[in-house]
Scaffold this active site. Structure first.
Site, short mmCIF file in Angstrom:
data_model
loop_
_atom_site.label_atom_id
_atom_site.label_comp_id
_atom_site.label_asym_id
_atom_site.label_seq_id
_atom_site.Cartn_x
_atom_site.Cartn_y
_atom_site.Cartn_z
N ASP A 71 25.77 -12.99 18.37
CA ASP A 71 24.94 -12.29 19.08
C ASP A 71 25.82 -10.84 19.43
OD1 ASP A 71 26.91 -13.83 20.23
OD2 ASP A 71 25.95 -13.85 22.40
N HIS A 122 34.03 -9.26 19.67
CA HIS A 122 34.49 -10.48 18.74
C HIS A 122 33.14 -10.71 17.85
CE1 HIS A 122 31.89 -11.95 21.84
NE2 HIS A 122 31.73 -13.42 21.27
N ASP A 149 32.32 -11.60 26.11
CA ASP A 149 32.74 -13.07 26.37
C ASP A 149 34.25 -13.42 26.70
OD1 ASP A 149 30.39 -12.61 25.38
OD2 ASP A 149 30.24 -14.28 23.91
N HIS A 171 38.65 -16.37 24.95
CA HIS A 171 37.34 -16.87 24.44
C HIS A 171 37.56 -17.88 23.18
CE1 HIS A 171 32.78 -16.95 23.96
NE2 HIS A 171 32.93 -16.36 22.73
#
Length: 301
Positions: free
Chosen positions: A67, A63, A204, A141
Protein backbone atom coordinates in the site's frame (compact mmCIF):
# COMPACT_ATOMS: atom_id res chain seq x y z
CA UNK A 1 -1.35 27.99 -6.08
CA UNK A 2 0.55 27.85 -2.82
CA UNK A 3 4.31 27.53 -3.22
CA UNK A 4 4.28 25.04 -0.36
CA UNK A 5 1.36 22.68 -0.07
CA UNK A 6 0.62 19.06 0.68
CA UNK A 7 -1.48 17.19 -1.89
CA UNK A 8 -3.25 14.04 -0.68
CA UNK A 9 -3.56 11.37 -3.38
CA UNK A 10 -4.70 8.47 -1.19
CA UNK A 11 -5.37 7.72 2.47
CA UNK A 12 -6.23 4.03 2.82
CA UNK A 13 -4.18 1.49 4.73
CA UNK A 14 -3.63 -2.05 3.46
CA UNK A 15 -6.43 -2.06 0.86
CA UNK A 16 -8.21 0.68 -1.09
CA UNK A 17 -11.89 1.30 -0.45
CA UNK A 18 -14.67 2.89 -2.49
CA UNK A 19 -13.76 6.27 -0.98
CA UNK A 20 -10.04 5.94 -0.26
CA UNK A 21 -7.22 5.09 -2.64
CA UNK A 22 -4.00 3.45 -1.55
CA UNK A 23 -1.45 5.88 -0.07
CA UNK A 24 0.12 8.60 -2.17
CA UNK A 25 1.17 12.15 -1.26
CA UNK A 26 2.93 15.02 -3.01
CA UNK A 27 4.65 17.86 -1.19
CA UNK A 28 5.06 20.98 -3.31
CA UNK A 29 8.00 22.99 -2.02
CA UNK A 30 9.25 26.08 -3.89
CA UNK A 31 8.92 24.62 -7.36
CA UNK A 32 10.00 21.11 -6.39
CA UNK A 33 7.74 18.13 -5.88
CA UNK A 34 8.43 15.28 -3.46
CA UNK A 35 6.24 12.21 -3.96
CA UNK A 36 5.80 10.05 -0.86
CA UNK A 37 4.72 6.38 -0.79
CA UNK A 38 2.99 5.90 -4.16
CA UNK A 39 0.59 3.02 -3.60
CA UNK A 40 -1.51 1.29 -6.23
CA UNK A 41 -3.52 3.74 -8.33
CA UNK A 42 -1.28 6.74 -7.66
CA UNK A 43 -0.87 7.56 -11.34
CA UNK A 44 -4.65 7.96 -11.77
CA UNK A 45 -4.96 9.93 -8.53
CA UNK A 46 -2.30 12.30 -9.81
CA UNK A 47 -4.46 12.97 -12.86
CA UNK A 48 -7.50 13.64 -10.68
CA UNK A 49 -5.52 15.95 -8.38
CA UNK A 50 -3.87 17.94 -11.16
CA UNK A 51 -0.40 16.56 -10.44
CA UNK A 52 1.81 15.89 -13.47
CA UNK A 53 4.84 13.64 -13.76
CA UNK A 54 6.80 16.82 -14.47
CA UNK A 55 6.02 17.95 -10.91
CA UNK A 56 8.06 15.13 -9.38
CA UNK A 57 11.70 15.75 -8.43
CA UNK A 58 12.05 13.17 -5.66
CA UNK A 59 10.32 9.96 -4.64
CA UNK A 60 10.50 8.92 -0.99
CA UNK A 61 9.43 5.41 0.00
CA UNK A 62 9.07 4.73 3.72
CA UNK A 63 8.90 0.92 3.36
CA UNK A 64 8.02 -1.81 0.90
CA UNK A 65 4.56 -2.90 1.92
CA UNK A 66 2.28 -2.83 -1.11
CA UNK A 67 0.00 0.00 0.00
CA UNK A 68 3.07 2.27 0.09
CA UNK A 69 4.89 1.18 -3.05
CA UNK A 70 2.84 -0.78 -5.61
CA UNK A 71 2.22 2.38 -7.63
CA UNK A 72 5.94 3.03 -8.04
CA UNK A 73 6.13 1.03 -11.29
CA UNK A 74 3.45 3.11 -12.98
CA UNK A 75 4.82 6.41 -11.70
CA UNK A 76 8.35 5.68 -12.95
CA UNK A 77 7.06 4.58 -16.34
CA UNK A 78 4.92 7.73 -16.57
CA UNK A 79 7.96 9.89 -15.75
CA UNK A 80 9.73 8.26 -18.70
CA UNK A 81 6.72 8.31 -21.03
CA UNK A 82 6.27 12.05 -20.44
CA UNK A 83 10.03 12.61 -20.84
CA UNK A 84 10.33 14.67 -17.68
CA UNK A 85 13.15 17.17 -18.40
CA UNK A 86 14.97 16.78 -15.09
CA UNK A 87 16.49 13.81 -13.22
CA UNK A 88 14.45 12.26 -10.42
CA UNK A 89 15.97 10.98 -7.18
CA UNK A 90 14.50 7.96 -5.39
CA UNK A 91 14.99 7.38 -1.65
CA UNK A 92 13.95 4.10 -0.01
CA UNK A 93 15.19 1.61 2.61
CA UNK A 94 18.39 -0.01 1.38
CA UNK A 95 17.18 -3.35 2.73
CA UNK A 96 14.39 -3.25 0.13
CA UNK A 97 16.63 -2.85 -2.90
CA UNK A 98 15.29 -6.04 -4.51
CA UNK A 99 11.73 -4.71 -4.24
CA UNK A 100 12.72 -1.37 -5.75
CA UNK A 101 14.45 -3.16 -8.63
CA UNK A 102 11.39 -5.32 -9.30
CA UNK A 103 9.06 -2.33 -9.30
CA UNK A 104 11.33 -0.16 -11.41
CA UNK A 105 11.58 -2.85 -14.07
CA UNK A 106 8.21 -4.55 -13.59
CA UNK A 107 7.52 -4.39 -17.35
CA UNK A 108 9.27 -3.32 -20.53
CA UNK A 109 9.47 0.40 -21.28
CA UNK A 110 11.85 2.92 -22.82
CA UNK A 111 13.98 4.74 -20.25
CA UNK A 112 14.30 8.43 -21.12
CA UNK A 113 14.80 10.02 -17.69
CA UNK A 114 17.67 9.40 -15.23
CA UNK A 115 16.32 7.93 -11.99
CA UNK A 116 19.01 8.33 -9.35
CA UNK A 117 18.80 5.58 -6.75
CA UNK A 118 19.72 6.85 -3.27
CA UNK A 119 18.88 4.07 -0.78
CA UNK A 120 18.68 4.92 2.93
CA UNK A 121 20.60 2.67 5.32
CA UNK A 122 20.69 4.70 8.54
CA UNK A 123 19.50 7.83 10.31
CA UNK A 124 20.80 11.12 9.00
CA UNK A 125 20.81 13.53 6.09
CA UNK A 126 19.58 12.03 2.84
CA UNK A 127 19.79 14.95 0.42
CA UNK A 128 20.11 18.72 0.07
CA UNK A 129 17.54 20.61 -1.99
CA UNK A 130 17.72 24.21 -3.12
CA UNK A 131 15.95 25.41 0.04
CA UNK A 132 15.83 22.43 2.38
CA UNK A 133 17.62 19.47 3.91
CA UNK A 134 15.98 16.03 3.66
CA UNK A 135 16.60 13.70 6.59
CA UNK A 136 15.48 10.17 7.50
CA UNK A 137 14.87 8.38 10.81
CA UNK A 138 14.32 4.68 11.42
CA UNK A 139 10.84 3.76 12.61
CA UNK A 140 9.40 0.63 14.30
CA UNK A 141 7.46 -1.64 11.93
CA UNK A 142 7.61 -5.37 11.05
CA UNK A 143 9.66 -4.45 7.96
CA UNK A 144 12.34 -1.77 7.92
CA UNK A 145 10.69 1.63 7.62
CA UNK A 146 12.05 5.18 7.56
CA UNK A 147 10.26 8.46 8.13
CA UNK A 148 11.35 11.66 6.40
CA UNK A 149 11.80 15.25 7.57
CA UNK A 150 12.33 18.41 5.51
CA UNK A 151 13.99 21.37 7.19
CA UNK A 152 14.44 24.83 5.71
CA UNK A 153 17.56 26.60 7.02
CA UNK A 154 16.89 29.48 9.38
CA UNK A 155 17.15 32.92 7.82
CA UNK A 156 16.44 36.55 8.58
CA UNK A 157 13.41 38.72 7.86
CA UNK A 158 13.94 42.37 6.92
CA UNK A 159 12.08 44.81 9.21
CA UNK A 160 10.81 47.91 7.32
CA UNK A 161 10.90 50.13 10.40
CA UNK A 162 14.54 49.29 11.08
CA UNK A 163 15.49 49.78 7.44
CA UNK A 164 13.82 53.22 7.46
CA UNK A 165 15.57 54.17 10.70
CA UNK A 166 18.94 53.58 9.02
CA UNK A 167 17.89 55.16 5.70
CA UNK A 168 18.23 51.93 3.73
CA UNK A 169 15.92 51.53 0.75
CA UNK A 170 15.76 50.42 -2.87
CA UNK A 171 18.72 48.38 -4.19
CA UNK A 172 20.55 48.85 -0.88
CA UNK A 173 18.12 46.43 0.79
CA UNK A 174 19.30 43.65 -1.51
CA UNK A 175 22.93 44.62 -0.97
CA UNK A 176 22.77 44.35 2.80
CA UNK A 177 20.93 41.05 2.51
CA UNK A 178 23.60 39.71 0.19
CA UNK A 179 26.69 41.15 1.88
CA UNK A 180 25.59 41.22 5.51
CA UNK A 181 26.66 44.83 5.90
CA UNK A 182 26.12 48.23 4.27
CA UNK A 183 28.64 50.77 5.45
CA UNK A 184 28.46 50.76 9.25
CA UNK A 185 25.06 49.04 9.37
CA UNK A 186 24.95 45.26 9.83
CA UNK A 187 22.21 42.92 8.64
CA UNK A 188 21.36 42.08 12.27
CA UNK A 189 20.51 45.74 12.93
CA UNK A 190 17.77 45.86 10.28
CA UNK A 191 16.35 42.33 10.42
CA UNK A 192 15.07 39.66 12.79
CA UNK A 193 15.52 35.88 12.89
CA UNK A 194 13.18 33.90 10.64
CA UNK A 195 12.88 30.22 11.61
CA UNK A 196 12.91 27.84 8.66
CA UNK A 197 9.84 25.71 8.04
CA UNK A 198 9.82 22.06 9.07
CA UNK A 199 7.76 19.22 7.62
CA UNK A 200 7.73 15.55 8.61
CA UNK A 201 6.21 12.46 7.01
CA UNK A 202 5.71 9.50 9.36
CA UNK A 203 4.05 6.33 8.13
CA UNK A 204 3.75 2.80 9.48
CA UNK A 205 5.30 2.63 12.93
CA UNK A 206 4.82 2.07 16.61
CA UNK A 207 5.81 4.79 19.05
CA UNK A 208 9.61 5.09 19.01
CA UNK A 209 12.44 7.60 19.23
CA UNK A 210 12.38 8.13 15.47
CA UNK A 211 8.79 9.36 15.57
CA UNK A 212 9.61 11.92 18.26
CA UNK A 213 12.72 13.17 16.46
CA UNK A 214 10.90 13.59 13.16
CA UNK A 215 7.98 15.46 14.74
CA UNK A 216 9.97 17.86 16.94
CA UNK A 217 9.07 21.48 16.21
CA UNK A 218 7.35 20.77 12.89
CA UNK A 219 5.12 23.28 11.16
CA UNK A 220 3.31 20.31 9.60
CA UNK A 221 3.38 16.66 10.66
CA UNK A 222 1.76 14.10 8.38
CA UNK A 223 1.40 10.93 10.39
CA UNK A 224 -0.38 7.61 10.21
CA UNK A 225 -3.27 6.95 12.57
CA UNK A 226 -4.37 3.57 11.30
CA UNK A 227 -6.39 2.66 14.39
CA UNK A 228 -8.65 4.31 16.92
CA UNK A 229 -7.60 4.28 20.57
CA UNK A 230 -9.83 1.37 21.58
CA UNK A 231 -7.72 -0.82 19.27
CA UNK A 232 -4.34 0.28 20.67
CA UNK A 233 -3.21 -3.28 21.37
CA UNK A 234 -3.96 -4.24 17.78
CA UNK A 235 -2.05 -1.19 16.58
CA UNK A 236 1.02 -2.11 18.61
CA UNK A 237 0.91 -5.74 17.46
CA UNK A 238 0.89 -4.69 13.80
CA UNK A 239 3.35 -1.81 14.13
CA UNK A 240 0.95 1.12 13.85
CA UNK A 241 -0.32 4.17 15.74
CA UNK A 242 -3.73 5.19 17.03
CA UNK A 243 -5.27 8.64 16.59
CA UNK A 244 -4.61 9.47 20.24
CA UNK A 245 -0.99 8.32 20.10
CA UNK A 246 -0.31 10.39 16.96
CA UNK A 247 -1.93 13.44 18.54
CA UNK A 248 0.10 13.14 21.74
CA UNK A 249 3.29 12.96 19.69
CA UNK A 250 2.25 16.16 17.90
CA UNK A 251 1.24 17.85 21.16
CA UNK A 252 4.51 17.08 22.90
CA UNK A 253 6.59 18.03 19.83
CA UNK A 254 4.97 21.46 19.45
CA UNK A 255 3.55 20.69 15.99
CA UNK A 256 1.54 23.54 14.48
CA UNK A 257 -0.53 21.57 11.93
CA UNK A 258 -1.27 17.86 12.34
CA UNK A 259 -2.45 15.80 9.36
CA UNK A 260 -3.80 12.34 10.20
CA UNK A 261 -3.96 9.70 7.44
CA UNK A 262 -3.58 5.97 6.59
CA UNK A 263 -6.93 4.81 8.00
CA UNK A 264 -8.02 1.21 8.47
CA UNK A 265 -11.03 0.21 6.40
CA UNK A 266 -12.73 -1.03 9.59
CA UNK A 267 -13.74 2.52 10.52
CA UNK A 268 -16.54 4.39 8.75
CA UNK A 269 -16.60 7.72 10.61
CA UNK A 270 -13.54 9.92 9.90
CA UNK A 271 -14.72 12.44 12.49
CA UNK A 272 -13.88 9.98 15.26
CA UNK A 273 -10.18 10.37 14.48
CA UNK A 274 -10.48 14.11 15.05
CA UNK A 275 -12.42 13.62 18.28
CA UNK A 276 -9.81 11.27 19.69
CA UNK A 277 -6.94 13.54 18.61
CA UNK A 278 -8.55 16.50 20.40
CA UNK A 279 -9.25 14.37 23.45
CA UNK A 280 -5.53 13.54 23.54
CA UNK A 281 -4.78 17.23 24.03
CA UNK A 282 -3.63 18.43 20.63
CA UNK A 283 -4.75 22.05 20.25
CA UNK A 284 -3.09 23.09 16.98
CA UNK A 285 -4.52 23.01 13.49
CA UNK A 286 -5.82 19.54 12.65
CA UNK A 287 -6.73 17.88 9.36
CA UNK A 288 -8.19 14.41 8.91
CA UNK A 289 -6.93 13.68 5.41
CA UNK A 290 -9.25 12.79 2.55
CA UNK A 291 -8.30 11.83 -1.00
CA UNK A 292 -7.52 14.76 -3.35
CA UNK A 293 -7.33 17.25 -0.48
CA UNK A 294 -4.81 20.11 -0.67
CA UNK A 295 -3.36 21.37 2.60
CA UNK A 296 -1.19 24.52 2.55
CA UNK A 297 1.76 24.58 4.93
CA UNK A 298 1.31 27.08 7.76
CA UNK A 299 2.86 30.48 7.24
CA UNK A 300 6.13 30.95 9.05
CA UNK A 301 5.76 31.86 12.69
Amino acid sequence: MSAREFVVLGTASQVPTRHRNHNGYLLRWDGEGILFDPGEGTQRQMLRAGVAAHDINRICITHFHGDHSLGLAGVIQRINLDQVPHPVAAHYPASGQKFFDRLRYATAYRETVPITEEPVAEDGTVAHGASYVLEARLLSHPVESFGYRITEPDGRRMVPELLARHGIKGPDVGRIQRDGRLGEVTLEEVSEPRPGQRFAFVMDTRLCTGVDELAEGCDMLVIESTFLDEDERLATDHGHLTAGQAARVARDAGVRHLVLTHFSQRYTDPAEFERQARAAGFEGELTVAADLMRVPLPKRG
